[in-house]
Design a protein around this motif. Structure first.
Motif: not given
Length: 459
Positions: A85-91
């Motif tokens: 989820v954290r990586q998806a927010l950066w994306l």
């Protein structure tokens, strides 16, 4: 089969209600702006087509989070979900920058439509306002992908219903003016949407920190920078998914841009037909999301036969309901169109196009549910190729040949906007058939490979 249908329906109905609430944004915009002016309605149709293309293409990439989390959830690997989820927010942040630039400077796309200056100016104003709400929309897509993946679509539905309740008074105020605000027309509904998108994003992120269902994932317990390996994995799945969404939506967008050449009345009728098609589309979309979630969870738990059965029942359920919807729309067509516009010329155009929408919807139901269950298997490249050939080649290319009577041999009843809609319906039939055949191959292979693996383990 009934047990699977109940499981799918249990997840699908909150998704459907939430999606209908969001689609109601467009319906309300169309109905209210249509009563403001025909120029603003045409600008809304043109601007919405461009915005939806950008929005769907970018959120399609973020939707890669859903099958990833659903499989992790089925395998009970909760610790990895927070990191995804954290990586998806950066994306989402990176994609927001790209989308903002396209929406704020839409000139190249508007030139394709050859729109009159007045129509072009109103469309630019509409899109520039929406560009400021795009980052919030992408952040909320991360939230909705996570909640759907873990089988909690009601958490999205509640927020979307609340957004709809805000949309109606905000639209009325900003479109028609009042309380010191001048009448803004089409750009007024863009202001309303932008304010609501930011509200949804803020509330959604807050819920991720407060609700017990998300605690095992520890999403915001620590800060992290983008991890390139995880970003690459998201993009490997997300880019083909985003492209398939983009192909699907741009086939409609460019159809609108070409239909704009036939005049404001035809474009307004096309906008009404498109809105009706979008409302109908929400049911198979919801069933596809639900069936995909259950199938991905089953795959994560290594129940491959169950995943195949759930997928098959979801596809059959969507197509059966689509047939029922077609009969209803056919019977109530004059009443439905009368709810959109009092203009007799626009009504006459829309009546012809909605006839085609009835067939179009059945094929749409087949392709969207099959595409979603394929995503549960993390299979995305071949479906994207099928979409490109069918929707761009047959749908858009064929629509151009029919609509503009290239060659001069096309019957009159199949020219103009009717030609574009007929070609699009044929393209969806081809896409749906191709995706269904490919899903049968993929799902059967997964069952065979699981059986072989079990045999090897026993030996």
């Amino acid at each position: 089969m009934l047990a699977d249908v109940r499981k799918i329906a249990g997840l699908a109905w909150p998704v459907l209600i939430g999606q209908l609430a969001i689609v109601a944004f467009g319906v309300i915009d169309t109905a209210m702006v249509g009563r403001y002016s025909a120029l603003d309605l045409a600008a809304l149709g043109l601007g919405a087509s461009i915005y939806i293309s950008v929005f769907i293409g970018l959120t399609g990439i973020l939707t890669a989070l859903q099958p990833i989390v659903a499989q992790l959830y089925g395998a009970r690997r909760y610790g990895e979900i927070g990191e995804e989820v954290r990586q998806a927010l950066w994306l989402a942040l990176a994609l927001a920058v790209l989308g903002f630039a396209i929406l704020y400077f839409p000139g190249p796309l508007l030139r394709i439509a050859r729109a009159p200056e007045a129509l072009s100016d109103r469309t630019v104003a509409y899109l520039r306002i929406l560009s400021f709400g795009l980052p919030a929309s992408l952040a909320f897509r991360v939230y909705s992908s996570l909640t759907n993946a873990v089988g909690q679509p009601r958490l999205v539905m509640i927020l979307q219903i609340g957004a709809l309740l805000l949309k109606i008074p905000l639209n009325t105020w900003l479109i028609f003016g009042g309380l010191g605000i001048p009448a803004l027309g089409g750009p007024g509904c863009a202001f309303a949407s932008t304010a609501i998108n930011w509200t949804l994003a803020i509330v959604g992120m807050r819920l991720l920190t407060k609700l017990d269902i998300f605690r095992p994932f520890a999403i915001f317990t620590r800060f992290c920078w983008p991890v390139w390996q995880r970003q690459i994995e998201l993009l490997k799945l997300g880019i083909p998914m985003g492209l398939s969404y983009l192909i699907e939506v741009t086939s409609y967008t460019f159809m609108a841009l070409f239909i704009a050449r036939f005049g404001t009345t035809t474009l307004a009728g096309h906008q009404i037909a498109g809105n009706i098609g979008a409302v109908l589309y929400m049911t198979p979309l919801s069933i596809g999301i639900a069936a995909s979630t259950l199938a991905a969870q089953a795959l994560g738990a290594r129940r491959y036969e169950a995943a195949r059965t759930l997928s098959r029942h979801g596809i059959a359920m969507a197509c059966t309901i689509a047939c029922g919807y077609g009969i209803i729309v056919l019977a109530l067509r004059p009443l439905i169109i009368a709810g959109y516009t009092p203009n007799p010329q626009v009504t006459a155009t829309a009546m012809q196009l909605v006839l085609i929408v009835v067939c179009y919807h059945l094929f749409d139901a087949l392709q969207v549910t099959t595409a979603f269950v394929l995503r549960a298997y993390k299979v995305v490249v071949v479906p994207t190729v099928i979409y490109a050939v069918a929707l761009w080649g047959v749908g858009l290319g064929g629509g151009y040949l029919l609509g503009f009577d290239v060659g001069g041999a096309i019957p009159e009843w199949l020219t103009g906007a009717r030609g574009f809609w007929a070609a699009n319906a044929a393209s969806l039939a081809i896409a749906g058939s191709g995706l269904l055949l490919y899903w049968r191959s993929v799902s059967a292979r997964s069952v065979r490979e699981a059986a072989i693996a079990r045999t090897d383990t026993v030996v």
